[in-house]
Motif scaffolding. Sequence first.
Motif: not given
Length: 241
Positions: A31, A34, A40
């Motif tokens: 990731v 976000r 995300y």
Amino acid sequence: MNTNIALIGVLLSTVLTAGCQAKKREIPTQVIYRFDDHRYLELKGYYCEGALWYTDTKRGMHVEVESQFYRAFAGKYIHPSKRYIAIPGWDSGGFTVSKDYGETWKTVTYASVPYGVEPGGGTSPDRENVVSFTVVNDQGFLLTKQGHLYLSSNPFDDPRVLPGGPGIDYTFTYDGKTGTGRIDPRSPGEKWGMSYIELSTLKGQTNEEKAEWQGLPTKVPEVKNYTGWDHMQCDPDLGLE
């Protein structure tokens, strides 16, 4: 019998070794940004470059934005907007945007203008001059170190240039002479949110005649109580050990 057992052992060892090697070669995913607790961006690749995916767990969406070669944006990035999503890349040469909450994505660029305001006369900012990119109220704002503001239009299309509309007739002055022009619904130009223009270069351009390019903010809107990240985060060493 012993020979067969030995052969089976070799085969099992080969399969296990191949399985371990395949697992080691699995492309890492991380990731990198976000927006909030359920939206995300994920990057799948090595050295912070690869395929980019957008996820919205509330809408049950996991959509590929770019299939390869995406590199994380290094500047400040604030993005509370939900319907209009704009993602800059490493070189800030353009944006990948969605106007439907992330379901479909298209690439947009800077509007064509007769002159630029960047050092050297460029019509789009160089990566090293970009300070921040903010997307709020379905509109994007890119700010440079020189104070130049590139932005997308207001989030609607002028009804006069939609199919069946009357079009826009306008007058202009060039080199001391007055002329006339027309924006026809059959060729209205880019839809809202699909191009970015430096605010000071808008005057005198055809886009200035369309309602979505009028009454624009003159500075980046203030964003309060934002719960997302303010920068992309990426580990270039992920998956290399």
